[in-house]
Design a protein around this motif. Structure first.
Motif, PDB file in Angstrom:
ATOM      1  N   LEU A 108       1.164  -1.254   0.043  1.00 32.29           N
ATOM      2  CA  LEU A 108      -0.232  -0.393  -0.058  1.00 32.29           C
ATOM      3  C   LEU A 108       0.861   1.060   0.258  1.00 32.29           C
ATOM      4  O   LEU A 108       0.490   1.969  -0.971  1.00 32.29           O
ATOM      5  CB  LEU A 108      -1.005  -0.082   1.358  1.00 32.29           C
ATOM      6  CG  LEU A 108      -2.491  -0.635   1.424  1.00 32.29           C
ATOM      7  CD1 LEU A 108      -2.936  -0.802   2.592  1.00 32.29           C
ATOM      8  CD2 LEU A 108      -3.189  -1.540  -0.237  1.00 32.29           C
ATOM      9  N   ALA A 109       1.607   1.347   0.747  1.00 32.42           N
ATOM     10  CA  ALA A 109       2.882   2.736   0.895  1.00 32.42           C
ATOM     11  C   ALA A 109       3.262   2.883  -1.057  1.00 32.42           C
ATOM     12  O   ALA A 109       3.726   3.833  -0.544  1.00 32.42           O
ATOM     13  CB  ALA A 109       3.804   2.215   1.361  1.00 32.42           C
ATOM     14  N   GLU A 110       3.684   2.027  -2.160  1.00 35.47           N
ATOM     15  CA  GLU A 110       4.155   2.276  -2.757  1.00 35.47           C
ATOM     16  C   GLU A 110       3.149   1.851  -4.007  1.00 35.47           C
ATOM     17  O   GLU A 110       3.189   2.276  -5.151  1.00 35.47           O
ATOM     18  CB  GLU A 110       5.204   0.348  -2.781  1.00 35.47           C
ATOM     19  CG  GLU A 110       6.187   0.606  -2.545  1.00 35.47           C
ATOM     20  CD  GLU A 110       7.291  -0.931  -2.730  1.00 35.47           C
ATOM     21  OE1 GLU A 110       6.963  -1.251  -3.963  1.00 35.47           O
ATOM     22  OE2 GLU A 110       8.301  -1.100  -1.539  1.00 35.47           O
ATOM     23  N   PHE A 111       1.527   1.685  -3.594  1.00 35.38           N
ATOM     24  CA  PHE A 111       0.482   1.447  -4.066  1.00 35.38           C
ATOM     25  C   PHE A 111       0.954   3.079  -5.551  1.00 35.38           C
ATOM     26  O   PHE A 111       0.719   3.224  -6.576  1.00 35.38           O
ATOM     27  CB  PHE A 111      -0.871   1.735  -3.585  1.00 35.38           C
ATOM     28  CG  PHE A 111      -2.558   1.922  -4.703  1.00 35.38           C
ATOM     29  CD1 PHE A 111      -2.251   0.567  -5.492  1.00 35.38           C
ATOM     30  CD2 PHE A 111      -2.749   3.086  -4.859  1.00 35.38           C
ATOM     31  CE1 PHE A 111      -3.554   0.749  -6.685  1.00 35.38           C
ATOM     32  CE2 PHE A 111      -4.032   2.782  -5.611  1.00 35.38           C
ATOM     33  CZ  PHE A 111      -3.889   1.965  -6.213  1.00 35.38           C
ATOM     34  N   ALA A 112       1.032   3.700  -4.900  1.00 33.98           N
ATOM     35  CA  ALA A 112       0.041   5.445  -5.470  1.00 33.98           C
ATOM     36  C   ALA A 112       1.821   5.800  -6.828  1.00 33.98           C
ATOM     37  O   ALA A 112       1.258   6.025  -8.021  1.00 33.98           O
ATOM     38  CB  ALA A 112       0.377   6.608  -4.834  1.00 33.98           C
ATOM     39  N   ALA A 113       3.105   5.162  -6.319  1.00 36.96           N
ATOM     40  CA  ALA A 113       3.871   5.254  -6.861  1.00 36.96           C
ATOM     41  C   ALA A 113       3.667   4.613  -8.214  1.00 36.96           C
ATOM     42  O   ALA A 113       3.858   4.360  -9.332  1.00 36.96           O
ATOM     43  CB  ALA A 113       5.456   4.867  -6.468  1.00 36.96           C
ATOM     44  N   MET A 114       2.848   3.313  -8.230  1.00 37.38           N
ATOM     45  CA  MET A 114       3.308   2.444  -9.302  1.00 37.38           C
ATOM     46  C   MET A 114       1.928   2.497 -10.500  1.00 37.38           C
ATOM     47  O   MET A 114       2.547   2.672 -11.411  1.00 37.38           O
ATOM     48  CB  MET A 114       2.685   0.626  -8.268  1.00 37.38           C
ATOM     49  CG  MET A 114       2.413  -0.460  -9.638  1.00 37.38           C
ATOM     50  SD  MET A 114       1.205  -1.535  -8.711  1.00 37.38           S
ATOM     51  CE  MET A 114      -0.382  -0.401  -9.000  1.00 37.38           C
TER      52      MET A 114
END
Length: 263
Positions: free
Chosen positions: A43-49
């Motif tokens: 979830l912490a990397e979701f926006a970047a993905m």
């Protein structure tokens, strides 16, 4: 046309491939791959993905937290908010992995249940990772009515008995390049028994490159090699295999739109 139903474009080692992401997508298109599902593991990397794949119209995304990427309990409200985004077609990947992290069973199970809850609330299918957790995976799917959301057991390497239990709940089974490995005879026997109308294909790129690319960084273009291996094992033409798995994908993930990878 083919579909890579599970890859991690944000984790591709582009320097090892000697390619840009645009070139990776172009290579997939050249091999008649019409759609990719880029799967979330954090979830912490979701926006970047999500931002990374935004330019590519034929790439859908999921939202979830992999059981081996959890640093604590999953915030269900955060997951619900992020997974509500229009471009998110599935919840996950989630599930249980007792092979690598048996000590975190309780934390994994709590997160898995939360993902099932969110999937049911949003009516979006689950993407499930399961390893050495056959009994608990099926038990939690049953006890929390996961069949109301549906989903897929991805990168499947377990027994036919587990596959049958998932199929009976209405789930799909996705096969990766592992089935091309020399030591995967048992998995190939399972693949023979799987019904064609419940089968998906995937790369899980950048991991698990299929033969004849073993040892290289995996990429979506290689899903055609997975398809060819499955077609041979099931004694069907690759055209039939491609057509069936493509239709299965859009049936399972109705929010994914049929369109070119690049507009």
């Amino acid at each position: 046309m083919f579909i890579d139903s599970h890859c991690h474009l944000d984790r591709l080692e582009l320097d090892k491939l000697g390619m840009s992401l645009e070139q990776v997508i172009a290579a997939a298109e050249k091999r008649q791959i019409e759609h990719l599902l880029c799967v979330s593991v954090s979830l912490a990397e979701f926006a970047a993905m999500a931002d990374l794949v935004q330019p590519f119209t034929g790439v859908s995304i999921s939202c979830g937290e992999h059981p081996l990427h959890q640093e604590g309990t999953v915030d269900e409200l955060q997951l619900l908010k992020l997974a509500s985004a229009e471009r998110v077609v599935a919840v996950g990947e989630t599930g249980l992995d007792y092979f690598y992290s048996p000590e975190s069973k309780a934390t994994q199970q709590d997160a898995f249940v939360k993902h099932i809850s969110v999937a049911r609330q949003l009516t979006k299918p689950l993407i499930i990772h399961t390893r050495d957790a056959r009994t608990d995976t099926i038990a939690l799917l049953k006890s929390h009515q996961a069949e109301n959301a549906g989903g897929v057991l991805h990168c499947f390497t377990e027994s036919y008995e587990m596959a049958k239990a998932a199929l009976d709940l209405g789930f799909y089974i996705s096969i990766s390049g592992i089935m091309t490995f020399r030591n995967a005879a048992e998995l190939r026997d399972v693949v023979k028994k799987l019904p064609l109308d419940r089968l998906l294909i995937e790369t899980d790129a950048p991991y698990l490159a299929p033969v004849p690319h073993r040892g290289k960084t995996n990429q979506p273009a290689y899903v055609t090699d997975v398809a060819a291996a499955i077609a041979e094992v099931k004694a069907v033409s690759i055209t039939e295999l491609a057509s069936a798995t493509t239709e299965n994908f859009y049936r399972l993930f109705p929010l994914a739109q049929r369109r070119r990878l690049v507009a």
